[in-house]
Design an enzyme around this catalytic site. Structure first.
Site, PDB file in Angstrom:
ATOM      1  N   ASP A  59     -41.846  12.687 -49.697  1.00 48.65           N
ATOM      2  CA  ASP A  59     -41.166  11.813 -48.732  1.00 48.65           C
ATOM      3  C   ASP A  59     -39.956  11.167 -49.392  1.00 48.65           C
ATOM      4  O   ASP A  59     -40.072  10.520 -50.428  1.00 48.65           O
ATOM      5  CB  ASP A  59     -42.144  10.731 -48.251  1.00 48.65           C
ATOM      6  CG  ASP A  59     -41.628   9.967 -47.044  1.00 48.65           C
ATOM      7  OD1 ASP A  59     -40.399   9.880 -46.875  1.00 48.65           O
ATOM      8  OD2 ASP A  59     -42.455   9.451 -46.273  1.00 48.65           O
ATOM      9  N   SER A  80     -43.830   6.819 -39.401  1.00 48.92           N
ATOM     10  CA  SER A  80     -42.932   5.918 -40.109  1.00 48.92           C
ATOM     11  C   SER A  80     -43.218   4.465 -39.701  1.00 48.92           C
ATOM     12  O   SER A  80     -44.302   3.959 -39.953  1.00 48.92           O
ATOM     13  CB  SER A  80     -41.477   6.317 -39.840  1.00 48.92           C
ATOM     14  OG  SER A  80     -40.600   5.740 -40.769  1.00 48.92           O
ATOM     15  N   HIS A  85     -40.264  13.345 -45.253  1.00 49.01           N
ATOM     16  CA  HIS A  85     -40.665  12.316 -44.290  1.00 49.01           C
ATOM     17  C   HIS A  85     -41.141  12.926 -42.975  1.00 49.01           C
ATOM     18  O   HIS A  85     -42.096  12.466 -42.362  1.00 49.01           O
ATOM     19  CB  HIS A  85     -39.495  11.364 -44.034  1.00 49.01           C
ATOM     20  CG  HIS A  85     -39.877  10.124 -43.293  1.00 49.01           C
ATOM     21  ND1 HIS A  85     -40.829   9.247 -43.750  1.00 49.01           N
ATOM     22  CD2 HIS A  85     -39.427   9.604 -42.117  1.00 49.01           C
ATOM     23  CE1 HIS A  85     -40.953   8.242 -42.898  1.00 49.01           C
ATOM     24  NE2 HIS A  85     -40.122   8.440 -41.905  1.00 49.01           N
TER      25      HIS A  85
END
Length: 798
Positions: free
Chosen positions: A733, A660, A767
Site C-alpha cells: 500500500d 480506505s 492501496h
C-alpha cells in the site's frame, strides 16, 4: 484499554490460515468479474480520431507484482527506468471519425503499450512501448501509422512523462548513454542511520516509500538523472542533463522552464517537496543558455494547510512567446496569519525584462490562473480556507498598473455541488498553448450538473459582461449523457462528443451536432447478468435533520416483500453546513457496470447493497471531528432504518464495509454501535497517532487535539469491537497514512482482546487491488465472511 491489555495486543501472534491459497468467489460473481471489458476510448483533440485501447479485464499478479523500488515517495521500475504502473494495453486501433479504414498501432514484438497521446493539432500520435528492460518512444502521423518511427529506446518516465510542443515536436527525458550500472548497497552496512533536528518546526503528513539511507539516495540519483531532449523532425537537442523534474516549453519555442532538483535529500518528505531550482533556458545561435533561476528550498517548514514561500505554480503565458507567470505568498504561506491579500501573481518576459511585474493580488489563497484569448484578461481562482469557499474573478490586467478591473464570475461553497457553474473549457490559442474558450463575449463551461434528482451534465456559456450563465445543452432527465470533448463552440449548433448511457443502454460515444447526435462506437453489454440487478437513488434523513442519500441495489431474484441481508458501503466526507451535506451526488440513470473488487458484485450473491450511503461530518472546519463518532452513528442508524422501513432489509442481518477512510468508518461503527452484525474494512488506517499531523480534513495535530485523535481511532477502542471484522490490506500500500501496519496492529489488538477477526494480506497489491488473483480472492473472502457472520448468523442474544 489497560496498559497490560495494550501490551498483550501488540505482542499477539498473527494467526495463520492453514489453507492459504488463492480462492475464487461464487461462480456468478466470478463470471461477472472476468467478463471482457470494452476498449478504452481516447478522442483526438479536434475530434478527428478515436484511439481504442484493448486491455484484459484484470492483469495477472505477475504483472502487478513486478519488482519496483520505493524512492522519495515514488515507485520506480528499475528494469525500465519508468514510473511503476500496472496498467498497460495489449493493442490499440486508431479510427478516423469521418470515414476511412482503422489502423492498428504498430507495437514491437514482446512489448506492451503503456500510453499514447495526440499532438495538439491531432495530426501526430506518440506512444510508449514497454519491453522487459527498457522503454521505447514512438511517433507517427495519424494519417499513416505505418510510417511510425522510434524516437528513442532509452526513454525515462521516472520524473515525468512526454510532452508535445505546439509545433508537433517532443520534449522527453532520456537515460544517458554513458550511465553505468545501478549502485548496489554493501553486504555489510557502512554504519548507523542517523537523522537530527535542531528546533525546526516542520510538520509533515505521513508519506510512503521515502528515502531511508545513503544507498537509497544513490539509487534515487541514478534513476532520476536524465537528459532532457527537445526533438523536432528527427533533429534532437539535449537541453540539460541532471535531476530534471517539470519541463515546460514556452509557446514561442525559444525558451524552456526546467526544474532541477538539488540536495541534500530529505528522508521525511517526498520528491515534490525537495529543494529545486526552476531554470529558464533561452535559445540563441550558440545554443541554449540560462537566463534566470528561481530557487525553491526544501518544503519542510510549511504550516499545515499552508504553501511554500517564494515562487510557485510557474507557467508560461499562452499568448506570448516567452512570458513566465508565477505566484508568491504574501502571508508567509501561513493560513493562520492575518493578511489583506494572501497571494500575488507576477510575470516576467524573457529575455527582455530584467525584473518581474505584479499582475494582481488575491484576497484568499490562489488556486490557479486561466488566460482568456483577449490579451490582458485572466481568470483567477482563489480559495478561502476558513469558509471552505471558492471564487473565480475575471481580471483585466495592465502590465504597468496591475489589475485595473475585476468581476466575480463564481462565488460559492466549495462543497455546493448545485451551484457549481462547471469547469472552464480550453482550446489551443494562436501559439498552440491552451486558453479559455471564449466566443462573442461568452466563456464556455461544462459540468456534472448535480441536482436533487441526480447528476445531469451540461454545456453552458457565461457572459463576461454580466456574469450570467446560459445552458446550451443538458443531459436528458431519463438518461446519463456526459460531454467529453468540445469540438466547435458555436452557440446555435455546438459540436461535441458525449458518452450516452442509461440503465438499459450500454455506454457509447456520440457525436453531437446541433440538435442531432449519432453513435461513433457500438459497444455491447459485457455483463448481461447485471441487468437483473435493480438500482435506485434514494434519500432519507438523519435524526438531527441532515438529509442523506444513497444508491440502493437489490439482487436479481428480488421480489416485492423480500428482505435480504444488507451491506452498507460508505465513505465519510466533511461539510461546513447541513444544506451542502445533504446534496445528492451521482445519477440513477447510469448503466450498471461493476469492475475490480467492487462490493456491488455481492448483489449477485443475494445481498442488498446501500452504496455510497452518505456519512457527512458537519461543523466548523477546525473542530468538526470532535463529533465524528456521534455523527457517524447517526448516519449509519438512518441508513439501516431506511432499508428496514423500505422492506428490503432485515435489521438482524446488516453489515457495514468501506475502503480506505471508509474502512476507518467501518471499524469505528463496530466499536461505537451495535447496528451491524459484522464489518469489512479494506486498506484502512485505524490508529491516528500514526498520522499525527492531520488526516483527511483534520487541521489540528495530535498534540493540539489529543482527545479527538484518540476518540476517533478504532485501535484505542479495539476492546469494544465485539462484532466480527474482516481486514484486507495490500502488502505494498502506497497511500499516504494507510501503511499495512495499520491493519496489522488493529488485528493484533483484536486478538489480544478476544475479538473475532480475519486478516488478509494481498502480496504485491497497493492501496487498490488490481490483479486477477487478488480481486477474486478478496471477493471470495467478502462473500464467505458475510455468509458466515451475517446471512447465516444465529440471532443475537439480547
Amino acid at each position: 484499554m489497560s496498559c497490560l491489555s495494550l501490551l498483550l495486543a501488540l505482542a499477539a501472534p498473527v494467526l495463520q490460515d492453514p489453507a492459504e491459497a488463492w480462492r475464487r468467489p461464487p461462480a456468478a460473481i466470478e463470471e461477472a468479474v472476468l467478463a471482457p471489458v470494452p476498449p478504452r476510448v481516447q478522442a483526438g483533440p479536434r475530434g478527428q480520431w478515436l484511439l481504442l485501447l484493448d486491455r484484459e479485464p484484470l492483469p495477472p499478479l505477475a504483472e502487478v507484482a513486478r519488482p519496483w523500488i520505493g524512492l522519495a515517495g515514488m515507485r520506480v521500475d528499475p528494469a525500465t527506468d519508468a514510473s511503476f504502473s500496472s496498467t498497460s494495453y495489449r493493442s490499440a486501433t486508431l479510427r478516423p471519425l469521418e470515414g476511412g479504414e482503422p489502423q492498428a498501432l504498430p507495437l514491437p514484438e514482446g512489448t506492451r503499450l503503456e500510453w499514447a497521446t495526440f499532438s495538439p493539432q491531432g495530426d501526430r500520435l506518440a506512444w510508449c512501448a514497454r519491453a522487459a528492460d527498457h522503454l521505447e518512444l514512438w511517433l507517427a502521423p495519424t494519417a499513416d501509422l505505418a510510417r511510425a518511427r522510434r524516437v528513442t529506446d532509452r526513454l525515462s518516465t521516472v520524473m515525468g512523462g512526454v510532452e508535445f510542443t505546439a509545433d508537433g515536436g517532443l520534449v522527453f527525458r532520456r537515460v544517458p548513454e554513458t550511465r553505468g550500472a545501478a549502485p548496489r548497497p554493501p553486504a555489510v552496512p557502512r554504519g548507523p542511520l542517523v537523522q537530527e533536528t535542531r528546533g525546526l518546526q516542520a510538520p509533515a503528513r505521513t508519506y510512503q516509500d521515502l528515502l531511508k539511507n545513503p544507498d537509497d539516495e544513490a539509487l534515487f540519483e541514478h534513476h532520476a538523472r536524465t537528459e532532457v531532449v527537445l526533438w523536432r523532425a528527427g533533429v534532437e537537442q539535449v537541453l540539460v542533463t541532471g535531476l530534471a523534474g517539470g519541463i515546460d516549453l514556452a509557446p514561442g519555442g525559444g525558451a524552456v522552464l526546467v526544474e532541477l532538483l538539488r540536495g541534500p535529500w530529505s528522508r521525511t518528505l517526498p520528491v515534490y517537496r525537495f529543494s529545486r531550482d526552476s531554470v529558464v533556458l533561452v535559445r540563441s545561435e550558440a545554443g541554449w543558455s540560462e537566463v534566470a533561476r528561481f530557487a525553491q528550498d526544501l518544503q519542510e517548514e510549511i504550516p499545515i494547510g499552508g504553501v511554500q514561500v517564494g515562487p510557485r505554480s510557474l507557467q508560461w503565458d499562452p499568448l506570448e512567446a516567452a512570458r513566465l507567470v508565477w505566484c508568491e505568498a504574501l502571508d508567509g504561506g501561513d493560513p493562520g496569519r492575518e493578511a489583506e491579500a494572501r497571494d500575488r501573481w507576477l510575470a516576467q518576459r524573457f529575455p527582455e525584462q530584467a525584473e518581474p511585474v505584479e499582475l494582481l493580488r488575491t484576497q484568499h489563497r490562489a488556486r490557479g490562473l486561466t488566460f482568456l484569448p483577449e490579451p490582458g484578461q485572466v481568470l483567477a481562482e482563489e480559495y478561502d480556507r476558513d469558509r471552505r469557499w471558492t471564487r473565480t474573478l475575471l481580471h483585466t490586467v495592465s502590465e504597468r498598473r496591475g489589475s485595473v478591473a475585476s468581476m466575480v464570475l463564481e462565488d460559492r461553497s466549495a462543497k455546493d455541488l448545485y451551484a457549481d457553474l462547471g469547469s472552464i473549457l480550453t482550446e489551443p490559442g494562436p501559439l498552440g498553448a491552451e486558453v479559455a474558450v471564449v466566443r462573442d463575449g461568452f466563456l464556455w463551461r461544462s459540468g456534472r450538473g448535480a441536482t436533487p434528482q441526480g447528476d445531469r451534465p451540461f454545456l453552458a456559456r457565461q457572459s463576461l459582461e454580466s456574469g450570467e450563465p446560459a445552458t446550451l445543452w443538458r443531459c436528458p432527465e431519463d438518461a446519463y449523457h456526459s460531454l467529453t470533448a468540445l469540438l466547435e463552440p458555436e452557440a446555435s449548433a455546438p459540436r461535441f462528443l458525449a458518452w450516452h448511457e442509461s440503465t438499459s443502454e450500454v455506454p457509447n460515444l456520440f457525436l453531437h451536432e446541433g440538435d442531432s447526435a449519432r453513435p461513433l462506437t457500438e459497444r455491447e453489454d459485457p455483463q448481461p447478468m447485471l441487468r437483473a440487478v435493480s438500482k435506485e437513488l434514494v434519500t432519507y434523513e438523519r435524526a438531527d435533520g441532515v438529509p442523506l442519500s444513497a444508491t440502493l441495489y437489490l439482487p436479481p431474484d428480488h421480489e416485492p416483500g423480500d428482505r435480504h441481508p444488507l451491506l452498507v458501503w460508505g465513505y465519510p466526507l466533511e461539510y461546513s453546513d447541513a444544506n451542502t451535506a445533504g446534496q445528492v451526488s451521482g445519477s440513477p440513470h447510469r448503466f450498471t457496470r461493476m469492475g475490480g473488487s467492487s462490493h456491488l458484485f455481492l448483489t449477485l450473491h443475494g445481498y442488498a447493497v446501500l452504496d455510497g450511503a452518505t456519512m457527512p461530518v458537519v461543523g466548523d472546519p477546525e473542530t468538526m471531528n470532535d463529533t465524528f463518532i456521534e455523527q457517524l452513528v447517526l448516519s449509519a442508524q438512518a441508513a439501516v432504518d431506511f432499508a428496514v422501513e423500505r422492506g428490503v432489509a432485515d435489521r438482524e442481518r446488516c453489515a457495514v464495509a468501506g475502503h480506505s477512510y471508509g474502512a476507518f468508518m467501518t471499524a469505528n461503527l463496530l466499536a461505537h454501535s451495535d447496528l451491524f452484525r459484522a464489518g469489512i474494512a479494506r486498506s484502512g488506517a485505524y490508529n491516528r497517532s500514526l498520522t499525527p499531523f492531520g488526516f483527511q480534513s483534520e487541521r489540528r495535530t495530535l498534540w493540539e487535539a489529543t482527545e479527538t485523535y484518540v476518540k476517533v481511532s478504532p485501535f484505542f477502542h479495539a476492546h469494544r469491537i465485539d462484532e466480527p471484522l474482516l481486514l484486507v490490506h495490500g502488502t505494498d500500500d502506497n497511500n499516504s497514512g494507510t501503511f499495512p501496519i495499520q491493519s496489522q496492529r488493529l488485528y493484533h489488538a483484536l486478538v489480544g482482546n478476544g475479538g473475532t477477526a480475519r486478516f488478509v494480506q494481498l502480496p504485491g497489491e497497493s492501496h487498490g487491488y488490481r490483479s486477477e488473483e487478488a480481486v477474486l480472492h478478496t471477493l471470495a473472502e467478502m462473500a464467505d465472511w458475510l455468509d458466515a457472520h451475517v446471512r447465516d448468523a444465529a440471532p443475537r442474544e439480547r
